[in-house]
Design an enzyme around this catalytic site. Structure first.
Site, PDB file in Angstrom:
ATOM      1  CD  GLU A  21       6.497   3.743  -0.342  1.00 41.30           C
ATOM      2  OE1 GLU A  21       5.842   2.831   0.200  1.00 41.30           O
ATOM      3  OE2 GLU A  21       6.001   4.531  -1.167  1.00 41.30           O
ATOM      4  CG  ASP A  72       4.911  -0.084   0.902  1.00 38.80           C
ATOM      5  OD1 ASP A  72       4.433  -0.058  -0.250  1.00 38.80           O
ATOM      6  OD2 ASP A  72       4.747   0.842   1.719  1.00 38.80           O
ATOM      7  CB  ILE A  91       1.273   2.652   4.833  1.00 29.63           C
ATOM      8  CG1 ILE A  91       1.347   2.772   6.363  1.00 29.63           C
ATOM      9  CG2 ILE A  91      -0.176   2.773   4.359  1.00 29.63           C
ATOM     10  CD1 ILE A  91       0.705   4.022   6.931  1.00 29.63           C
ATOM     11  CG  ASP A  92       1.443  -1.560  -1.094  1.00 28.87           C
ATOM     12  OD1 ASP A  92       1.904  -0.598  -1.732  1.00 28.87           O
ATOM     13  OD2 ASP A  92       0.942  -2.550  -1.650  1.00 28.87           O
ATOM     14  CB  THR A 134       0.311   5.928   1.171  1.00 22.09           C
ATOM     15  OG1 THR A 134       1.368   5.120   1.691  1.00 22.09           O
ATOM     16  CG2 THR A 134       0.287   7.263   1.892  1.00 22.09           C
ATOM     17  CG  ASP A 165       4.759  -0.702  -4.118  1.00 18.75           C
ATOM     18  OD1 ASP A 165       5.113   0.043  -5.063  1.00 18.75           O
ATOM     19  OD2 ASP A 165       4.416  -0.279  -3.001  1.00 18.75           O
TER      20      ASP A 165
HETATM   21  C1  LIP Z   1       1.087   2.016  -4.179  1.00 15.15           C
HETATM   22  C2  LIP Z   1       1.081   0.705  -4.936  1.00 15.15           C
HETATM   23  C3  LIP Z   1       0.044   0.711  -6.046  1.00 15.15           C
HETATM   24  C4  LIP Z   1       0.338   1.844  -6.999  1.00 15.15           C
HETATM   25  C5  LIP Z   1       0.312   3.170  -6.263  1.00 15.15           C
HETATM   26  C6  LIP Z   1       1.309   3.188  -5.096  1.00 15.15           C
HETATM   27  P1  LIP Z   1       2.195   2.968  -1.949  1.00 15.15           P
HETATM   28  O1  LIP Z   1       2.108   1.945  -3.213  1.00 15.15           O
HETATM   29  O2  LIP Z   1       0.804  -0.336  -4.041  1.00 15.15           O
HETATM   30  O3  LIP Z   1       0.063  -0.506  -6.754  1.00 15.15           O
HETATM   31  O4  LIP Z   1      -0.623   1.851  -8.035  1.00 15.15           O
HETATM   32  O5  LIP Z   1       0.648   4.205  -7.170  1.00 15.15           O
HETATM   33  O6  LIP Z   1       2.607   3.126  -5.623  1.00 15.15           O
HETATM   34  O7  LIP Z   1       2.794   4.224  -2.521  1.00 15.15           O
HETATM   35  O8  LIP Z   1       0.834   3.188  -1.438  1.00 15.15           O
HETATM   36  O9  LIP Z   1       3.119   2.299  -0.988  1.00 15.15           O
END
Ligand code: LIP
Length: 281
Positions: A70, A90, A92-93, A95, A220
């Site tokens: 990412e 990713d 940190i999914d 964030t 993601d």
């Molecule tokens: C997040 C996703 C989530 C989405 C957020 C964001 P990140 O990923 O896991 O489903 O709704 O907008 O994209 O940006 O925290 O890696």
């Protein structure tokens, strides 16, 4: 070749666990929060640090492998899935959850060969839950087998989705319109963990019947897509066709019938694909 992927998966699990420790440690410290595509699309130095740690550790063992990360993509790296062994990361999914201390934050590592995910690792590091799956060998949480819900009725289901990071009024209208129609089927409830990877692991765990979202990225969902399918679940596009990891659209469900019922209610739109060529200068 299967033995090689097992050693790669073992490496991914160790790297995710180590990254999760860095994330938990960073939660104790003052954070420097930066913006990416908008004021609600956040990134921190920990996202960048963790992704570098994972990629460097993989390169030492698998120097010919490719990466889609990412934060590497955010820094200008190409986002193209080839037939080569590719780590889809990713760091940190969730964030935004991380920045706010909301306790669902995951390290997500998918691994694809010939554009097919061979293993997926999602470490929900505040819960200390290590979700794993290898193609054809099942899905697990901390070593315990996972199985999707056997609920057949959408009216007795929990459906998860996210508002996402778009604040474009037309997109937001479609997001709310879809949620309203699905809520009023009716369903028992709607939830969102704030991270696609954890939402997909909750489907694989059987406590949520389906998750859908438009706007996510390949990093993601790559790992979570295999965890869901290896737990007996179904993946598809929000339009009902085959899931396209680069399309930024996903439905993950316990069954085809519930997935198709959700698809009927979604007001779809097509964000710019992850592998779209960069705009001409
Ligand atoms: C997040 C996703 C989530 C989405 C957020 C964001 P990140 O990923 O896991 O489903 O709704 O907008 O994209 O940006 O925290 O890696």
């Amino acid at each position: 070749m299967a033995d090689l992927w097992q050693s790669a998966m073992d490496h991914a699990v160790a790297a995710a666990r180590e990254a999760g420790a860095v994330v938990r440690e960073a939660l104790q410290d003052e954070m420097k929060v930066m913006m990416k595509s908008s004021s609600v699309d956040l990134v921190t130095q920990t996202d960048q640090k963790v992704e570098k740690l994972i990629i460097q550790s993989v390169k030492e063992k698998f120097p010919t492998h490719q990466f889609i990360g990412e934060e590497s993509v955010a820094a200008g790296a190409a986002c193209v899935l080839t037939d080569c062994p590719t780590w889809i990361i990713d760091p940190i999914d969730g964030t935004t959850n991380f920045v706010h201390g909301y306790p669902f934050v995951a390290v997500s590592i998918g691994f694809a060969v010939n554009k097919q995910v061979e293993f997926g690792v999602v470490y929900s590091c505040i819960e200390d839950k290590m979700f794993t799956a290898r193609r054809g060998k099942g899905a697990f949480c901390n070593g315990r087998p996972l199985q999707v819900s056997d609920q057949k009725e959408i009216s007795q289901s929990i459906i998860s989705t996210e508002f996402g990071s778009s604040r474009d009024p037309e997109a937001v209208d479609k997001i709310f319109s879809s949620m309203r129609k699905i809520l009023c089927i009716p369903v028992h409830g709607m939830r969102g963990a704030g991270t696609a990877a954890v939402n997909m692991c909750l489907v694989a765990s059987g406590c949520v019947e389906a998750y859908y979202e438009i706007g996510i990225h390949v990093w993601d969902i790559a790992a979570g897509s295999l965890i869901v399918s290896e737990a007996g679940g179904v993946l598809m596009d929000v339009g009902g066709g085959e899931l396209d990891l680069m399309s930024r659209r996903v439905v993950a469900a316990n069954s085809r019938s519930i997935a198709e019922r959700i698809v009927r209610e979604i007001d779809g739109f097509a964000p710019q694909r992850d592998d779209a060529p960069p705009p001409r200068a």
